[in-house]
Design a protein around this motif. Sequence first.
Motif, PDB file in Angstrom:
ATOM      1  N   VAL A 150      93.287  36.254 -47.233  1.00  0.00           N
ATOM      2  CA  VAL A 150      92.868  34.809 -47.741  1.00  0.00           C
ATOM      3  C   VAL A 150      92.881  34.727 -49.247  1.00  0.00           C
ATOM      4  O   VAL A 150      92.285  35.617 -50.059  1.00  0.00           O
ATOM      5  N   PRO A 151      93.598  33.742 -49.731  1.00  0.00           N
ATOM      6  CA  PRO A 151      93.610  33.801 -51.574  1.00  0.00           C
ATOM      7  C   PRO A 151      92.210  33.544 -52.059  1.00  0.00           C
ATOM      8  O   PRO A 151      91.532  32.835 -51.396  1.00  0.00           O
ATOM      9  N   VAL A 152      91.694  34.363 -52.755  1.00  0.00           N
ATOM     10  CA  VAL A 152      90.583  34.310 -53.732  1.00  0.00           C
ATOM     11  C   VAL A 152      90.934  33.757 -55.115  1.00  0.00           C
ATOM     12  O   VAL A 152      91.578  34.008 -55.567  1.00  0.00           O
ATOM     13  N   MET A 153      89.995  32.686 -55.193  1.00  0.00           N
ATOM     14  CA  MET A 153      89.881  32.169 -56.758  1.00  0.00           C
ATOM     15  C   MET A 153      88.668  32.389 -57.242  1.00  0.00           C
ATOM     16  O   MET A 153      87.684  31.781 -56.468  1.00  0.00           O
ATOM     17  N   TRP A 154      88.537  32.504 -58.428  1.00  0.00           N
ATOM     18  CA  TRP A 154      87.303  32.472 -59.186  1.00  0.00           C
ATOM     19  C   TRP A 154      87.158  31.559 -59.925  1.00  0.00           C
ATOM     20  O   TRP A 154      87.859  31.118 -60.876  1.00  0.00           O
ATOM     21  N   ASN A 155      85.874  30.466 -59.500  1.00  0.00           N
ATOM     22  CA  ASN A 155      85.993  29.030 -60.016  1.00  0.00           C
ATOM     23  C   ASN A 155      84.879  29.040 -61.345  1.00  0.00           C
ATOM     24  O   ASN A 155      83.844  28.208 -61.083  1.00  0.00           O
ATOM     25  N   ALA A 156      85.544  29.685 -62.261  1.00  0.00           N
ATOM     26  CA  ALA A 156      84.820  29.525 -63.561  1.00  0.00           C
ATOM     27  C   ALA A 156      83.276  30.279 -63.368  1.00  0.00           C
ATOM     28  O   ALA A 156      82.450  29.559 -63.837  1.00  0.00           O
ATOM     29  N   PRO A 157      82.868  31.309 -62.603  1.00  0.00           N
ATOM     30  CA  PRO A 157      81.641  31.897 -62.880  1.00  0.00           C
ATOM     31  C   PRO A 157      81.758  32.492 -64.146  1.00  0.00           C
ATOM     32  O   PRO A 157      82.443  32.575 -64.881  1.00  0.00           O
ATOM     33  N   GLY A 158      80.140  33.123 -64.411  1.00  0.00           N
ATOM     34  CA  GLY A 158      80.358  34.101 -65.398  1.00  0.00           C
ATOM     35  C   GLY A 158      79.202  35.066 -65.438  1.00  0.00           C
ATOM     36  O   GLY A 158      78.640  35.122 -64.550  1.00  0.00           O
ATOM     37  N   MET A 159      78.928  35.721 -66.359  1.00  0.00           N
ATOM     38  CA  MET A 159      78.003  36.652 -66.826  1.00  0.00           C
ATOM     39  C   MET A 159      77.000  36.050 -67.771  1.00  0.00           C
ATOM     40  O   MET A 159      77.349  35.195 -68.261  1.00  0.00           O
ATOM     41  N   HIS A 160      75.763  36.624 -67.987  1.00  0.00           N
ATOM     42  CA  HIS A 160      74.873  36.454 -68.992  1.00  0.00           C
ATOM     43  C   HIS A 160      74.056  37.461 -69.511  1.00  0.00           C
ATOM     44  O   HIS A 160      72.848  38.055 -68.869  1.00  0.00           O
ATOM     45  N   CYS A 161      74.443  38.372 -70.469  1.00  0.00           N
ATOM     46  CA  CYS A 161      73.563  39.308 -71.297  1.00  0.00           C
ATOM     47  C   CYS A 161      73.302  40.264 -70.168  1.00  0.00           C
ATOM     48  O   CYS A 161      72.367  40.884 -70.260  1.00  0.00           O
ATOM     49  N   ASN A 162      74.292  40.623 -69.189  1.00  0.00           N
ATOM     50  CA  ASN A 162      74.194  41.707 -68.367  1.00  0.00           C
ATOM     51  C   ASN A 162      75.487  42.501 -68.535  1.00  0.00           C
ATOM     52  O   ASN A 162      76.447  42.211 -68.784  1.00  0.00           O
ATOM     53  N   SER A 163      75.308  43.698 -67.695  1.00  0.00           N
ATOM     54  CA  SER A 163      76.289  44.688 -67.807  1.00  0.00           C
ATOM     55  C   SER A 163      76.821  45.029 -66.376  1.00  0.00           C
ATOM     56  O   SER A 163      76.234  44.432 -65.298  1.00  0.00           O
ATOM     57  N   ILE A 164      77.648  45.730 -65.943  1.00  0.00           N
ATOM     58  CA  ILE A 164      78.444  46.036 -64.680  1.00  0.00           C
ATOM     59  C   ILE A 164      77.670  47.644 -64.413  1.00  0.00           C
ATOM     60  O   ILE A 164      78.502  48.279 -65.308  1.00  0.00           O
ATOM     61  N   PRO A 165      77.151  47.829 -63.456  1.00  0.00           N
ATOM     62  CA  PRO A 165      76.603  49.149 -63.205  1.00  0.00           C
ATOM     63  C   PRO A 165      77.855  49.950 -62.843  1.00  0.00           C
ATOM     64  O   PRO A 165      78.997  49.563 -62.211  1.00  0.00           O
ATOM     65  N   ASP A 166      77.909  51.447 -62.757  1.00  0.00           N
ATOM     66  CA  ASP A 166      78.801  51.996 -62.595  1.00  0.00           C
ATOM     67  C   ASP A 166      79.316  52.008 -61.194  1.00  0.00           C
ATOM     68  O   ASP A 166      80.463  52.108 -60.850  1.00  0.00           O
ATOM     69  N   TRP A 167      78.325  51.910 -60.155  1.00  0.00           N
ATOM     70  CA  TRP A 167      78.678  51.992 -58.692  1.00  0.00           C
ATOM     71  C   TRP A 167      79.493  50.742 -58.401  1.00  0.00           C
ATOM     72  O   TRP A 167      80.243  50.786 -57.502  1.00  0.00           O
ATOM     73  N   ALA A 168      79.391  49.540 -59.052  1.00  0.00           N
ATOM     74  CA  ALA A 168      80.036  48.549 -58.733  1.00  0.00           C
ATOM     75  C   ALA A 168      81.475  48.243 -59.347  1.00  0.00           C
ATOM     76  O   ALA A 168      82.246  47.487 -58.877  1.00  0.00           O
TER      77      ALA A 168
END
Length: 506
Positions: A150-168
Motif C-alpha cells: 500500500v503506498p505510504v505518504m507522510w502528510n507533513a508530520p514533524g519532530m520537536h526537540c527530540n532525537s531518534i533512539p538507536d533501536w528505531a
Amino acid sequence: MVDLGLQSVDPRAAESPPKTCGIQAEEDLAEHLDERTWQVAIFGTFDVENYGDLLFPIIAEAELARRLGSVNLQRFSYHGKTPSEWPYAVTSLTELPAVAAGLDGVLIGGGFLIRFDKVVAHGYGPTTADIHHPTGYWLTPALIALQHAVPVMWNAPGMHCNSIPDWARPLLTMALEQSRYVRVRDALSRDTLGALSQQIEIEVLPDTAFGLPRLIDEQRPSAEFVRLREHAGLTGPYIVIHAIHVVESFVKLFEDHPEAFLGYQFLVVPIGPVLGDDPSVIAGRLPGSITLPFWPKPLLMAEILSQAQAVIGHSYHLAITALAFGVPVFCSADLTTGKYTALAGFDTLHALPNVATIDPQWFLARVGKTQPSPLARAAADQLVEHWDRVAEIIRQGKTASQPVLGAFLQHLPNLLEAAAETCDPVQVESPVSPVIPVPQINEPAQDLAARELAQQQRIIQLREQLARSDARMRELQNSNSFRMTAPLRSIARGIRNLTANKDRQC
C-alpha cells in the motif's frame, strides 16, 4: 436546549470541487473523479482533545474528496471513537492488521508525530501491550502498509526537540526509504530524518492547517458559529486567549490597562484540554471575559479563530489557523526552537514580550484582522500541489515495496541477535525518566511577592508532573511489552559493531 454542536467536515468544502476557470477545466476535473470508493487510512492521535490533532483527518478528507470523488477515510488511533461522542469516527489500531490489505493509500500525520518518548499525554497509551508506544500510531502502521504494498505518504508530520533512539533507526529508515512520498513540516525534522539515509527524498511542506481557508467560507458564517456568538454574548470585536498560564504577561497588561481594551471582548478557550488547558487559569482575572460551556469541535474552533481580531497563546495550530486567515498572533513559544522555527518568518506573528516592557499601544498597533500575508498564501498554494500529488499516488495503486521489506524481515533476526548479545541489561531495563523543561517565568521584577507565589505554583505543578511521569515509567518497565522489546532498543548497537568490524578490515 439549543444545539451548539458542529459538523465534522464542512459540507460546502467536502462536496464542492476546487474553483476552476472554464468548461474545459470542469471536464478535466470530472475525468479524474472515479466512481469507485477509495479506501484511505490516516494515522495519528485523533482520539485526544487537542485541536491541532483533530484537524488533520478533516482537511485530508475534504481535499481528497475534491480530487478522487468518493473516499472512505479511516482514522486510526489507539482508541476507537464514535460520532455520537466525537467529531468523527476513529478506528482502533487493533483493527489495522485485518483491513490493511484492502487500503488504497496511507497517510502518516501530520503533527508532532515522529517521537519516541512515552509521556505523550497524561495517561495516554495503547489499548493493548502488543502495540508499542508511541510508534504504534505512526511507524508500525507505515511498515504494515508497506508489507501489503500500500503506498505510504507522510502528510507533513514533524519532530520537536527530540532525537531518534538507536533501536528505531533501522525500522524508521526502512519505512522512509520505501514510502512513496515523504514531506515534513520543518527543516529541522527534514535534516534529522534525512541523515538516516541518502536514499530518502524528504522535502519541507507547510502544515496542512494552512489550507483551512479552503474549508471555511469567511463570508458565510456557519449556523453553528452564529448560534455560538449569540448564546455566548460575543457581540463585538474579540480577542482569543489560549487558556494556559504562559500568557501571563498579556493578562497582566489587560489587568493594568483595562481602559485601553474597552473596544474588545476577551474569549478564553482551551486549545488542548488533554494537555491541561483550563479557562479558570485566566478567566477569573479578566472581568467580563467569555468562556464557553463546551469545547468546540475542530472546524468551529477554526472559525472562531478566523474571525478574531488577535489570538494570544502557545499552541502551534492556534497560531497557524490565525495566520491562515490574516489574524495577528501573539505567541509565547520560543520561535528559535523545534517545530516553531517553521513559523518564525511570518511578520504577523509576534513573540510574547516581557511583562516589564509590554505597552498597550504596542499591542493595539498590531491588533486587527487583515488579509493573509504573502507567506501564508504561498503556504496554501503549496498545499494544493501536495494534495494533487497525494491523490495521484493513490490512483497509481500498489507499490513495489514488498520484496525489500521481505528482505529486511529476513535480516531482522540477525539484528536482534546482535543487539541481544551486546546490549547492557542495566541500560535496557532502567530507562531514564524524561526531563521536564521548566517553563520561562515572565513575572514583573518589581512585584517580589507575586513572583515568589508564581514560582511556588510552578514548583508544585512540576513535582506533580514528574510524579506522573515516574509512575508511567514504572508501569512501562513492569509491562511484558517492555521486556519483550528490549532487544529492539539496542538494534543499532549491533549494526555499529558490524560496521566497525568491517571498517577495521578495510
